[in-house]
Enzyme design. Sequence first.
Site, PDB file in Angstrom:
ATOM      1  N   ASP A  14      -1.654   4.395  -1.551  1.00  0.00           N
ATOM      2  CA  ASP A  14      -0.728   4.857  -0.514  1.00  0.00           C
ATOM      3  C   ASP A  14       0.656   4.335  -0.874  1.00  0.00           C
ATOM      4  O   ASP A  14       0.801   3.434  -1.706  1.00  0.00           O
ATOM      5  CB  ASP A  14      -1.167   4.303   0.861  1.00  0.00           C
ATOM      6  CG  ASP A  14      -0.213   4.726   1.979  1.00  0.00           C
ATOM      7  OD1 ASP A  14       0.254   5.878   1.960  1.00  0.00           O
ATOM      8  OD2 ASP A  14       0.080   3.900   2.862  1.00  0.00           O
ATOM      9  N   SER A  15       1.667   4.863  -0.187  1.00  0.00           N
ATOM     10  CA  SER A  15       3.029   4.383  -0.394  1.00  0.00           C
ATOM     11  C   SER A  15       3.159   2.914   0.015  1.00  0.00           C
ATOM     12  O   SER A  15       4.043   2.219  -0.450  1.00  0.00           O
ATOM     13  CB  SER A  15       3.989   5.226   0.444  1.00  0.00           C
ATOM     14  OG  SER A  15       3.564   5.233   1.799  1.00  0.00           O
ATOM     15  N   CYS A  77      -2.148   8.679   1.125  1.00  0.00           N
ATOM     16  CA  CYS A  77      -0.828   8.990   1.674  1.00  0.00           C
ATOM     17  C   CYS A  77      -0.709  10.497   1.954  1.00  0.00           C
ATOM     18  O   CYS A  77      -0.915  11.312   1.046  1.00  0.00           O
ATOM     19  CB  CYS A  77       0.235   8.553   0.661  1.00  0.00           C
ATOM     20  SG  CYS A  77       1.910   8.860   1.201  1.00  0.00           S
ATOM     21  N   GLU A 156       4.412  -0.638  11.640  1.00  0.00           N
ATOM     22  CA  GLU A 156       4.532  -1.792  10.739  1.00  0.00           C
ATOM     23  C   GLU A 156       4.970  -3.044  11.488  1.00  0.00           C
ATOM     24  O   GLU A 156       4.574  -4.154  11.148  1.00  0.00           O
ATOM     25  CB  GLU A 156       5.493  -1.457   9.599  1.00  0.00           C
ATOM     26  CG  GLU A 156       4.797  -0.587   8.591  1.00  0.00           C
ATOM     27  CD  GLU A 156       5.664  -0.172   7.436  1.00  0.00           C
ATOM     28  OE1 GLU A 156       6.830  -0.542   7.385  1.00  0.00           O
ATOM     29  OE2 GLU A 156       5.125   0.557   6.581  1.00  0.00           O
ATOM     30  N   CYS A 188      -0.333  11.258   9.330  1.00  0.00           N
ATOM     31  CA  CYS A 188       0.351  10.157   8.626  1.00  0.00           C
ATOM     32  C   CYS A 188      -0.549   8.939   8.700  1.00  0.00           C
ATOM     33  O   CYS A 188      -1.200   8.704   9.728  1.00  0.00           O
ATOM     34  CB  CYS A 188       1.696   9.873   9.295  1.00  0.00           C
ATOM     35  SG  CYS A 188       2.552   8.425   8.638  1.00  0.00           S
ATOM     36  N   HIS A 190      -0.003   5.939   9.192  1.00  0.00           N
ATOM     37  CA  HIS A 190       0.319   4.917  10.189  1.00  0.00           C
ATOM     38  C   HIS A 190      -0.077   5.283  11.618  1.00  0.00           C
ATOM     39  O   HIS A 190      -0.143   4.411  12.476  1.00  0.00           O
ATOM     40  CB  HIS A 190       1.825   4.632  10.178  1.00  0.00           C
ATOM     41  CG  HIS A 190       2.301   3.885   8.974  1.00  0.00           C
ATOM     42  ND1 HIS A 190       2.052   4.313   7.689  1.00  0.00           N
ATOM     43  CD2 HIS A 190       3.016   2.744   8.867  1.00  0.00           C
ATOM     44  CE1 HIS A 190       2.608   3.467   6.850  1.00  0.00           C
ATOM     45  NE2 HIS A 190       3.192   2.498   7.530  1.00  0.00           N
TER      46      HIS A 190
HETATM   47  N1  DGL Z   1       1.970   6.831   3.839  1.00  0.00           N
HETATM   48  C1  DGL Z   1       2.939   7.771   4.390  1.00  0.00           C
HETATM   49  C2  DGL Z   1       2.220   9.042   4.853  1.00  0.00           C
HETATM   50  O1  DGL Z   1       1.048   9.036   5.189  1.00  0.00           O
HETATM   51  C3  DGL Z   1       3.712   7.162   5.544  1.00  0.00           C
HETATM   52  C4  DGL Z   1       4.707   6.098   5.134  1.00  0.00           C
HETATM   53  C5  DGL Z   1       5.765   6.598   4.161  1.00  0.00           C
HETATM   54  O2  DGL Z   1       6.692   7.345   4.571  1.00  0.00           O
HETATM   55  O3  DGL Z   1       5.680   6.253   2.995  1.00  0.00           O
HETATM   56  O4  DGL Z   1       2.819  10.078   4.877  1.00  0.00           O
END
Ligand code: DGL
Length: 272
Positions: A14-15, A77, A156, A188, A190
């Site tokens: 993931d990012s 992600c 976060e 997403c 999060h």
């Molecule tokens: N992991 C990203 C997503 O699911 C969310 C956080 C980001 O913008 O990197 O799209």
Amino acid sequence: MSLEPRDLPIGVFDSGLGGLTVVRAIREVLPGEDILYLGDSARVPYGTRSAGTVIRYARNCAGFLTDQGLKLLVVACNTVSAVALPALSKELLVPVLGVIAAGARSAAAATKIGRVGVIGTAGTVGSGAYVREIAAARPGCEVHQQAAPLLVPLAEEGWLDGELPFLAARRYLEPLVSKGVDVLLLGCTHYPILNRPIWRALHSLGSDAAMVDSATAMATEVRETLETSSLLADRERGRLTCFVTDRPASFHEVASRFLGEPVGDVEPVDIS
Ligand code: DGL
């Protein structure tokens, strides 16, 4: 002694740390699997970046994990799954699964009236990937999207309930509720940990839309893929190994929040 393919780990990236919500779902469904998780915490967020940059970052992440030896790669992600999955699937030798198709299928199955609302990052919404995948899973289904960028930093920061996440969610959900959606897809990594304020916001707007997320659907798809190719691990409890490209001071607290249990050791790595 060489490892059998089914003994190899599943790679998940993931990012940042939000993808641990997907790891949590996979571990619930498949507790025996070893998992290698990579969070590109030095370059998060991806959701505000151009498709070209996200594809470049995704290649770095995928390359690092596949070099360790994997039986399956899961792109946790949503933003990467939305814009980089075709490139990764073409270039890599291991099977690659992304969260968009899984989430789209569960939203398409859950809507009774054929009207789905999607919230995600600007990158995910702008790509139109959920609109295409939901239409493929259920032709004729109406899809309404809304970028909800502020929910990422709130998750976060650990502001998982109370007025602020409630008001932010309410503002983002208003246009979707006005379209009469009966399913809200949390598109997403999060958002699943913000399900309480999101649910409260929906109800305060007079909507009883069902909420679905990609994490649970992704875990089911991982199990089906491994089952079909006889690659399910034959052990009781698998190991989770975490790599990050930067370790912020609050790492353990934030990571544990997404994973739902304390994270063990993490190894900082350079993947660029
Ligand atoms: N992991 C990203 C997503 O699911 C969310 C956080 C980001 O913008 O990197 O799209």
